[in-house]
Write a protein that holds these residues in place. Structure first.
Motif, PDB file in Angstrom:
ATOM      1  N   ASP A  31      -8.306  -2.732   5.322  1.00  0.00           N
ATOM      2  CA  ASP A  31      -9.406  -1.799   5.086  1.00  0.00           C
ATOM      3  C   ASP A  31      -9.374  -0.715   6.154  1.00  0.00           C
ATOM      4  O   ASP A  31      -9.156  -0.988   7.329  1.00  0.00           O
ATOM      5  N   ILE A  43     -10.419   3.933   6.647  1.00  0.00           N
ATOM      6  CA  ILE A  43     -11.222   5.040   6.121  1.00  0.00           C
ATOM      7  C   ILE A  43     -10.306   5.955   5.317  1.00  0.00           C
ATOM      8  O   ILE A  43      -9.101   6.007   5.541  1.00  0.00           O
ATOM      9  N   SER A  44     -10.891   6.673   4.395  1.00  0.00           N
ATOM     10  CA  SER A  44     -10.114   7.447   3.438  1.00  0.00           C
ATOM     11  C   SER A  44      -9.182   8.458   4.110  1.00  0.00           C
ATOM     12  O   SER A  44      -8.024   8.609   3.716  1.00  0.00           O
ATOM     13  N   THR A  52      -8.170  -0.908   0.889  1.00  0.00           N
ATOM     14  CA  THR A  52      -9.514  -0.438   0.572  1.00  0.00           C
ATOM     15  C   THR A  52      -9.964   0.549   1.639  1.00  0.00           C
ATOM     16  O   THR A  52      -9.447   0.550   2.764  1.00  0.00           O
ATOM     17  N   THR A  53     -10.937   1.389   1.295  1.00  0.00           N
ATOM     18  CA  THR A  53     -11.405   2.423   2.209  1.00  0.00           C
ATOM     19  C   THR A  53     -12.922   2.381   2.347  1.00  0.00           C
ATOM     20  O   THR A  53     -13.600   3.392   2.208  1.00  0.00           O
ATOM     21  N   ASN A  54     -13.445   1.188   2.611  1.00  0.00           N
ATOM     22  CA  ASN A  54     -14.894   1.066   2.805  1.00  0.00           C
ATOM     23  C   ASN A  54     -15.328   1.742   4.101  1.00  0.00           C
ATOM     24  O   ASN A  54     -16.320   2.462   4.139  1.00  0.00           O
ATOM     25  N   LYS A 107     -16.816   0.576   6.488  1.00  0.00           N
ATOM     26  CA  LYS A 107     -18.077   0.034   7.010  1.00  0.00           C
ATOM     27  C   LYS A 107     -17.794  -1.240   7.805  1.00  0.00           C
ATOM     28  O   LYS A 107     -16.763  -1.876   7.636  1.00  0.00           O
ATOM     29  N   ILE A 167     -17.480  -4.902   8.415  1.00  0.00           N
ATOM     30  CA  ILE A 167     -17.340  -5.988   7.460  1.00  0.00           C
ATOM     31  C   ILE A 167     -16.968  -7.272   8.189  1.00  0.00           C
ATOM     32  O   ILE A 167     -16.422  -7.242   9.293  1.00  0.00           O
ATOM     33  N   GLU A 200     -14.807 -11.408   3.679  1.00  0.00           N
ATOM     34  CA  GLU A 200     -14.272 -10.454   2.715  1.00  0.00           C
ATOM     35  C   GLU A 200     -12.809 -10.712   2.388  1.00  0.00           C
ATOM     36  O   GLU A 200     -12.256 -10.096   1.481  1.00  0.00           O
ATOM     37  N   ARG A 208      -9.996   1.212  12.382  1.00  0.00           N
ATOM     38  CA  ARG A 208     -11.299   1.806  12.625  1.00  0.00           C
ATOM     39  C   ARG A 208     -11.228   2.891  13.690  1.00  0.00           C
ATOM     40  O   ARG A 208     -10.381   2.858  14.582  1.00  0.00           O
ATOM     41  N   HIS A 236     -21.351   4.994   9.664  1.00  0.00           N
ATOM     42  CA  HIS A 236     -21.430   3.784   8.854  1.00  0.00           C
ATOM     43  C   HIS A 236     -21.892   2.602   9.701  1.00  0.00           C
ATOM     44  O   HIS A 236     -22.548   1.691   9.199  1.00  0.00           O
ATOM     45  N   ASP A 268     -20.317  10.547   3.992  1.00  0.00           N
ATOM     46  CA  ASP A 268     -19.089  10.682   3.212  1.00  0.00           C
ATOM     47  C   ASP A 268     -18.251  11.817   3.791  1.00  0.00           C
ATOM     48  O   ASP A 268     -18.700  12.966   3.845  1.00  0.00           O
TER      49      ASP A 268
END
Length: 308
Positions: free
Chosen positions: A97, A99-100, A126-128, A130, A132, A137, A144, A195, A224
């Motif tokens: 995971d 970020i975009s 994934t690009t949540n 947040k 986690i 998960e 990060r 986030h 966003d």
């Protein structure tokens, strides 16, 4: 009863805290998974889990057994990986995971070469972005940006993200260009919402021994990054943007860097994974690969250290 598979099933239930989620991640019917745990408890002669309609908790015996299972499963995984081209050909699914913006600018352009090098590895990206719980998960590693607050994680710093102030020519034609700190604080801005904290991010600026930590009044705040960038391009206000994200728009003339005598913040980029888990070959290979990508990236690499 296959005790190895039962141990995998038990640790997954504990990790995710749910029979349903564990069964889904293992691609098993929930009834089959429940029966496996019941058979394991019968075989061991102890109760491993307390079950209610709302939650699952681990018994004292279950917690001790879980820790041993984690070590055993990690050792087995490492043994299998060590026999596969000296640990350089990992298999299975790696869940990452991030970020975009990091995925788009750093990881995606290099993925064809990555899959050529590791053809038996499937990447679930994934690009949540947040905070986690990696165990719940089922995520193996996260990338990060910013200060680290979770001490239960192992963190390896692999790069940095540099920030600066930008605005579109549309905005500057209407409102003028700030050249001093006092003028800057009189302008409209767009703020980014963290986030992690849920709060608007401050703008940290330094010039020599001077330092300002600003939280300017905003006409818009968003969590966003695409909306944040789009708002700046539309001329809604000044924005505190990643230099890497802004650079192509500066080249095309759609954004202008401001207050260039002041230096924006540099935030660490880290790869993180749970510290109570043995570092598997696939995680180690991915983290090393990502660290190499960031190190040679013109915007995300760490500055070279001068020799003493």
């Amino acid at each position: 009863m296959d005790r190895f598979i039962s141990m995998q099933a038990f640790t997954r239930v504990v990790d995710v805290g749910s029979f349903a989620r564990a069964a889904e991640s293992l691609d098993l019917p929930k009834a089959t998974l429940t029966r496996m745990i019941q058979n394991l408890e019968t075989h061991l002669g102890v109760k491993l889990l307390h079950r209610t309609t709302r939650r699952i908790s681990v018994t004292t015996e279950g917690a001790a057994y879980y820790e041993r299972c984690v070590r055993i499963l990690a050792d087995v995984d490492e043994a299998e990986q060590s026999l596969s081209h000296h640990n350089n050909n990992p298999r299975g699914t790696l869940r990452v995971d991030t970020i975009s913006s990091l995925a788009q600018m750093v990881l995606l352009p290099e993925l064809p070469a990555f899959f050529t090098a590791y053809p038996d590895l499937k990447l679930e990206l994934t690009t949540n972005g947040k905070p986690i719980d990696l165990l719940q998960e089922g995520v193996d590693v996260v990338l990060r940006v910013g200060a680290l607050v979770d001490e239960s994680m192992v963190a390896r710093r692999i790069g940095q993200l540099k920030l600066a102030i930008y605005a579109s020519p549309i905005y500057l034609r209407q409102h003028g260009t700030p050249r001093t700190m006092a003028e800057l604080q009189a302008h409209r801005c767009i703020n980014y919402v963290s986030h992690r904290t849920g709060r608007e991010v401050t703008w940290d600026l330094t010039r020599g021994e001077q330092r300002h930590e600003l939280l300017l009044d905003s006409v818009l705040a968003t969590n966003d990054s695409d909306v944040y960038l789009g708002s700046a391009l539309q001329g809604l206000g000044l924005a505190y943007l990643s230099c890497a994200l802004a650079e192509p728009y500066v080249r095309s003339g759609r954004l202008v860097e401001l207050m260039t005598d002041w230096q924006g913040e540099s935030l660490p980029i880290s790869a993180m994974y749970p510290q109570n888990r043995h570092l598997s070959a696939k995680v180690r290979i991915f983290v090393n690969w990502a660290a190499e990508l960031f190190a040679r990236h013109p915007h995300f690499g760490e500055p070279a250290r001068q020799a003493a």
